[in-house]
Write an enzyme that holds these catalytic residues in place. Structure first.
Site, PDB file in Angstrom:
ATOM      1  N   ARG A 291       0.808  -1.243   0.000  1.00 21.05           N
ATOM      2  CA  ARG A 291       0.000   0.000   0.000  1.00 21.05           C
ATOM      3  C   ARG A 291       0.830   1.276   0.000  1.00 21.05           C
ATOM      4  NH1 ARG A 291      -2.590  -3.003   3.815  1.00 21.05           N
ATOM      5  NH2 ARG A 291      -4.393  -4.116   3.020  1.00 21.05           N
TER       6      ARG A 291
ATOM      7  N   LYS B 159       0.977  10.771 -11.831  1.00 25.43           N
ATOM      8  CA  LYS B 159       0.298   9.660 -12.512  1.00 25.43           C
ATOM      9  C   LYS B 159       1.256   8.486 -12.634  1.00 25.43           C
ATOM     10  CE  LYS B 159      -3.001  11.887 -15.626  1.00 25.43           C
ATOM     11  NZ  LYS B 159      -3.332  12.058 -17.049  1.00 25.43           N
TER      12      LYS B 159
ATOM     13  N   GLU C 230       6.639  18.523 -25.799  1.00 24.54           N
ATOM     14  CA  GLU C 230       5.890  18.836 -24.573  1.00 24.54           C
ATOM     15  C   GLU C 230       6.261  20.241 -24.065  1.00 24.54           C
ATOM     16  OE1 GLU C 230       3.531  16.804 -23.700  1.00 24.54           O
ATOM     17  OE2 GLU C 230       4.160  14.867 -24.546  1.00 24.54           O
TER      18      GLU C 230
ATOM     19  N   LYS D 228       3.489  22.611 -15.304  1.00 23.77           N
ATOM     20  CA  LYS D 228       2.729  21.383 -15.049  1.00 23.77           C
ATOM     21  C   LYS D 228       2.345  21.278 -13.577  1.00 23.77           C
ATOM     22  CE  LYS D 228       2.072  16.533 -15.821  1.00 23.77           C
ATOM     23  NZ  LYS D 228       2.522  15.258 -16.353  1.00 23.77           N
TER      24      LYS D 228
ATOM     25  N   GLU E  52      -7.661  15.400 -12.697  1.00 23.89           N
ATOM     26  CA  GLU E  52      -8.061  15.649 -14.076  1.00 23.89           C
ATOM     27  C   GLU E  52      -9.567  15.836 -14.247  1.00 23.89           C
ATOM     28  OE1 GLU E  52      -5.750  13.292 -16.729  1.00 23.89           O
ATOM     29  OE2 GLU E  52      -6.745  14.089 -18.485  1.00 23.89           O
TER      30      GLU E  52
ATOM     31  N   ARG F 211      -6.658  20.459 -15.828  1.00 22.97           N
ATOM     32  CA  ARG F 211      -5.578  19.542 -16.214  1.00 22.97           C
ATOM     33  C   ARG F 211      -5.745  19.108 -17.673  1.00 22.97           C
ATOM     34  NH1 ARG F 211      -2.667  15.126 -12.256  1.00 22.97           N
ATOM     35  NH2 ARG F 211      -1.158  14.364 -13.759  1.00 22.97           N
TER      36      ARG F 211
ATOM     37  N   ASN G 197      -3.612  18.313 -22.386  1.00 24.73           N
ATOM     38  CA  ASN G 197      -3.850  17.433 -23.537  1.00 24.73           C
ATOM     39  C   ASN G 197      -3.786  18.165 -24.864  1.00 24.73           C
ATOM     40  OD1 ASN G 197      -4.155  14.971 -22.256  1.00 24.73           O
ATOM     41  ND2 ASN G 197      -6.258  15.476 -21.682  1.00 24.73           N
TER      42      ASN G 197
ATOM     43  N   HIS H 199      -2.829  16.447 -28.017  1.00 19.82           N
ATOM     44  CA  HIS H 199      -2.832  15.014 -27.742  1.00 19.82           C
ATOM     45  C   HIS H 199      -4.060  14.297 -28.291  1.00 19.82           C
ATOM     46  CE1 HIS H 199       0.549  16.042 -25.294  1.00 19.82           C
ATOM     47  NE2 HIS H 199       0.710  14.803 -24.872  1.00 19.82           N
TER      48      HIS H 199
ATOM     49  N   HIS I 267      -2.748  11.239 -30.044  1.00 22.59           N
ATOM     50  CA  HIS I 267      -2.984   9.865 -29.595  1.00 22.59           C
ATOM     51  C   HIS I 267      -3.594   9.008 -30.704  1.00 22.59           C
ATOM     52  CE1 HIS I 267      -3.024  11.067 -25.073  1.00 22.59           C
ATOM     53  NE2 HIS I 267      -1.845  10.569 -25.421  1.00 22.59           N
TER      54      HIS I 267
ATOM     55  N   HIS J 202       6.000   9.763 -29.680  1.00 23.93           N
ATOM     56  CA  HIS J 202       4.890  10.478 -29.040  1.00 23.93           C
ATOM     57  C   HIS J 202       4.960  11.977 -29.367  1.00 23.93           C
ATOM     58  CE1 HIS J 202       1.907  11.586 -26.085  1.00 23.93           C
ATOM     59  NE2 HIS J 202       2.771  12.394 -25.495  1.00 23.93           N
TER      60      HIS J 202
HETATM   61  N1  LIG Z   1       3.029   9.688 -15.726  1.00 22.54           N
HETATM   62  C1  LIG Z   1       2.798  10.661 -16.565  1.00 22.54           C
HETATM   63  O1  LIG Z   1       2.227  11.698 -16.236  1.00 22.54           O
HETATM   64  C2  LIG Z   1       3.265  10.506 -17.979  1.00 22.54           C
HETATM   65  C3  LIG Z   1       3.275  11.619 -18.835  1.00 22.54           C
HETATM   66  C4  LIG Z   1       3.781  11.462 -20.119  1.00 22.54           C
HETATM   67  C5  LIG Z   1       4.239  10.219 -20.536  1.00 22.54           C
HETATM   68  N2  LIG Z   1       4.189   9.156 -19.679  1.00 22.54           N
HETATM   69  C6  LIG Z   1       4.696   7.838 -20.094  1.00 22.54           C
HETATM   70  O2  LIG Z   1       6.088   7.965 -20.313  1.00 22.54           O
HETATM   71  C7  LIG Z   1       6.501   6.982 -21.253  1.00 22.54           C
HETATM   72  C8  LIG Z   1       7.396   7.644 -22.288  1.00 22.54           C
HETATM   73  O3  LIG Z   1       8.519   8.172 -21.632  1.00 22.54           O
HETATM   74  P1  LIG Z   1       9.928   8.309 -22.366  1.00 22.54           P
HETATM   75  O4  LIG Z   1       9.733   9.039 -23.630  1.00 22.54           O
HETATM   76  O5  LIG Z   1      10.896   8.791 -21.370  1.00 22.54           O
HETATM   77  O6  LIG Z   1      10.209   6.798 -22.805  1.00 22.54           O
HETATM   78  P2  LIG Z   1      11.259   5.718 -22.272  1.00 22.54           P
HETATM   79  O7  LIG Z   1      11.238   5.592 -20.818  1.00 22.54           O
HETATM   80  O8  LIG Z   1      10.985   4.491 -23.069  1.00 22.54           O
HETATM   81  O9  LIG Z   1      12.664   6.346 -22.716  1.00 22.54           O
HETATM   82  C9  LIG Z   1      12.935   6.549 -24.079  1.00 22.54           C
HETATM   83  C10 LIG Z   1      14.234   5.848 -24.492  1.00 22.54           C
HETATM   84  O10 LIG Z   1      15.323   6.611 -24.033  1.00 22.54           O
HETATM   85  C11 LIG Z   1      16.205   5.804 -23.265  1.00 22.54           C
HETATM   86  N3  LIG Z   1      16.809   6.686 -22.277  1.00 22.54           N
HETATM   87  C12 LIG Z   1      16.198   7.339 -21.264  1.00 22.54           C
HETATM   88  N4  LIG Z   1      17.057   8.161 -20.650  1.00 22.54           N
HETATM   89  C13 LIG Z   1      18.241   8.019 -21.263  1.00 22.54           C
HETATM   90  C14 LIG Z   1      19.506   8.639 -21.095  1.00 22.54           C
HETATM   91  N5  LIG Z   1      19.724   9.590 -20.191  1.00 22.54           N
HETATM   92  N6  LIG Z   1      20.512   8.244 -21.910  1.00 22.54           N
HETATM   93  C15 LIG Z   1      20.306   7.305 -22.876  1.00 22.54           C
HETATM   94  N7  LIG Z   1      19.116   6.723 -23.101  1.00 22.54           N
HETATM   95  C16 LIG Z   1      18.104   7.074 -22.296  1.00 22.54           C
HETATM   96  C17 LIG Z   1      15.363   4.702 -22.731  1.00 22.54           C
HETATM   97  O11 LIG Z   1      16.125   3.554 -22.451  1.00 22.54           O
HETATM   98  C18 LIG Z   1      14.397   4.458 -23.903  1.00 22.54           C
HETATM   99  O12 LIG Z   1      15.006   3.634 -24.862  1.00 22.54           O
HETATM  100  C19 LIG Z   1       5.236   6.387 -21.845  1.00 22.54           C
HETATM  101  O13 LIG Z   1       5.028   5.113 -21.289  1.00 22.54           O
HETATM  102  C20 LIG Z   1       4.147   7.329 -21.414  1.00 22.54           C
HETATM  103  O14 LIG Z   1       2.903   6.713 -21.238  1.00 22.54           O
HETATM  104  C21 LIG Z   1       3.730   9.289 -18.422  1.00 22.54           C
HETATM  105 ZN   LIG Z   2       2.457  13.913 -24.146  1.00 23.63          ZN
END
Ligand SMILES: NC(=O)c1ccc[n+]([C@@H]2O[C@H](COP(=O)([O-])OP(=O)(O)OC[C@H]3O[C@@H](n4cnc5c(N)ncnc54)[C@H](O)[C@@H]3O)[C@@H](O)[C@H]2O)c1
Ligand SMILES: [Zn+2]
Length: 370
Positions: A130, A152, A194, A236, A246, A250, A254, A257, A261, A274
């Site tokens: 938890r 999130k 973003e 943010k 949301e 919030r 989007n 998006h 999406h 993305h």
């Molecule tokens: N929680 C939220 O509010 C929120 C908001 C936006 C996106 N997301 C989520 O985030 C994810 C996308 O995040 P992302 O774009 O970071 O993707 P990711 O975590 O897959 O990273 C992208 C790539 O970069 C590499 N990488 C990361 N940092 C690195 C570094 N410093 N040096 C070398 N390589 C590195 C990773 O290994 C991966 O191959 C999605 O799953 C999405 O749904 C969540």
């Molecule tokens: Zn986004």
């Protein structure tokens, strides 16, 4: 109270209705101060580090070395990189590792990686016993400006992305922009979508800053990269503080998006990153804003200019099927009473929610992006 010998930028997140506030600390080289920052919120001795193979290759040993030297016992959970790891299988593996290493409620999970690691690590931290303490160390630009802020957490269901999740805030977010030096160029560009989004929805001065500082930002110079990350986190954080779950503003986050999406989905999450899909979505939303007489033509031109400037696409790259995109749009989970909720612009830096747009106008704008 954080006492650091170096100069840092701090964005505070205050959670409404909860007696809680936590800092997002931003500074070049901050990873070197990780022990002080952990000690500030955590007095235990065990740390569960979740990371992915890429990030671990560059920073795993360094971080583990610093923590071990400070006396911490480390348990590493290294997942394969990419979206495919954000699922039940790796969640289960995470629980198993936490159990077999006897992690307790008063222990800490440290998520060192991009948004995938942050979302999965956050969900593990939220649900195991938890809730354990959580620290985010985001390493991609997208994670530093977006996914590590706002609480999130989620994993994907085979049919729907981010379907299973919860809101769970970390004790601290540690942002070291120098970690971006190893990030692939396309990943840096995707994160910039973003940042441009934040500027367009709320901050015209950030927009002007972006217009004149592209090279310095893409060269990861300390001052400009730290500045845009700080502005993004502040924007943010302020929006999330007002609307954690949301229900209202919030939704502004989007912007771009809705179409983004759909575009990602119809191209099976393969053709566009993305940020690329969101960039095209921002163009669509800006053109819609212009078509209904809200946004002036000069602003529309400037928006297209900035998206190109940051090497993001302003139109479809591969003869997309508009019919499929339209179909997908109306299946989006954010539909209220069967009406799409659009985030549109009045001007650069001012956005609003619009639920009353004709399907034919949307189709016309999408056709203009071919
Ligand atoms: N929680 C939220 O509010 C929120 C908001 C936006 C996106 N997301 C989520 O985030 C994810 C996308 O995040 P992302 O774009 O970071 O993707 P990711 O975590 O897959 O990273 C992208 C790539 O970069 C590499 N990488 C990361 N940092 C690195 C570094 N410093 N040096 C070398 N390589 C590195 C990773 O290994 C991966 O191959 C999605 O799953 C999405 O749904 C969540
Ligand atoms: Zn986004």
């Amino acid at each position: 109270m954080i006492l650091l010998k170096k100069e840092v930028d701090i964005v505070k997140v205050r959670l409404r209705n909860e007696d809680n506030e936590y800092p997002i600390i931003i500074s070049m080289g901050l990873i070197g101060n990780i022990v002080e920052l952990i000690k500030d919120i955590y007095s235990g001795e065990k740390i569960f580090i979740i990371s992915d193979k890429n990030v671990n290759k560059y920073y795993g040993e360094k971080v583990e070395g610093i923590l071990k030297k400070a006396g911490y016992k480390i348990c590493n959970f290294i997942i394969p990189p990419g979206e495919e790891s954000k699922n039940r299988v790796y969640l289960e593996k995470g629980y198993e590792l936490l159990i077999s290493n006897n992690f307790q409620r008063d222990n800490l999970i440290l998520a060192l990686g991009g948004g995938v690691v942050g979302d999965l690590g956050g969900f593990l931290a939220a649900t195991y016993m938890r809730g354990l303490s959580l620290i985010h160390v985001p390493t991609s630009l997208l994670a530093q400006v977006d996914s590590s802020v706002g609480g999130k957490t989620a994993i994907n269901h085979p049919a729907v992305k981010n379907l299973i999740g919860t809101f769970y805030h970390p004790g601290t977010v540690i942002i070291d922009p120098s970690l971006l030096s190893t990030l692939a160029e396309r990943e840096l560009i995707t994160g910039m979508a973003e940042v441009i989004k934040y500027a367009l929805i709320t901050d015209s001065s950030l927009f002007n800053y972006l217009l004149i500082n592209k090279d310095n930002i893409y060269n990861l110079e300390a001052e400009p990269i730290t500045h845009i990350i700080k502005r993004s986190c502040s924007i943010k954080a302020r929006i999330v503080e007002e609307d954690q779950k949301e229900k209202g503003i919030r939704a502004l986050l989007n912007f771009g998006h809705t179409v983004g999406h759909s575009l990602e989905a119809v191209s099976n999450y393969k053709r566009y990153t993305h940020g690329e899909a969101v960039a095209i979505g921002m163009i669509a939303a800006s053109r819609l804003s212009y078509e209904i007489g809200k946004l002036n033509f000069r602003d529309l031109e400037k928006i297209e200019e900035i998206i190109k400037l940051y090497s993001l696409p302003v139109k479809f790259q591969n003869g997309e099927d508009i019919g499929l995109i339209m179909e997908r749009l109306y299946h989006d989970k954010k539909i209220i009473n069967n009406r799409l909720r659009w985030i549109l612009l009045e001007e650069i830096g001012k956005s609003f929610i619009e639920t009353n747009l004709d399907e034919s106008l949307i189709k016309q704008v999408l056709e203009g992006l071919e």
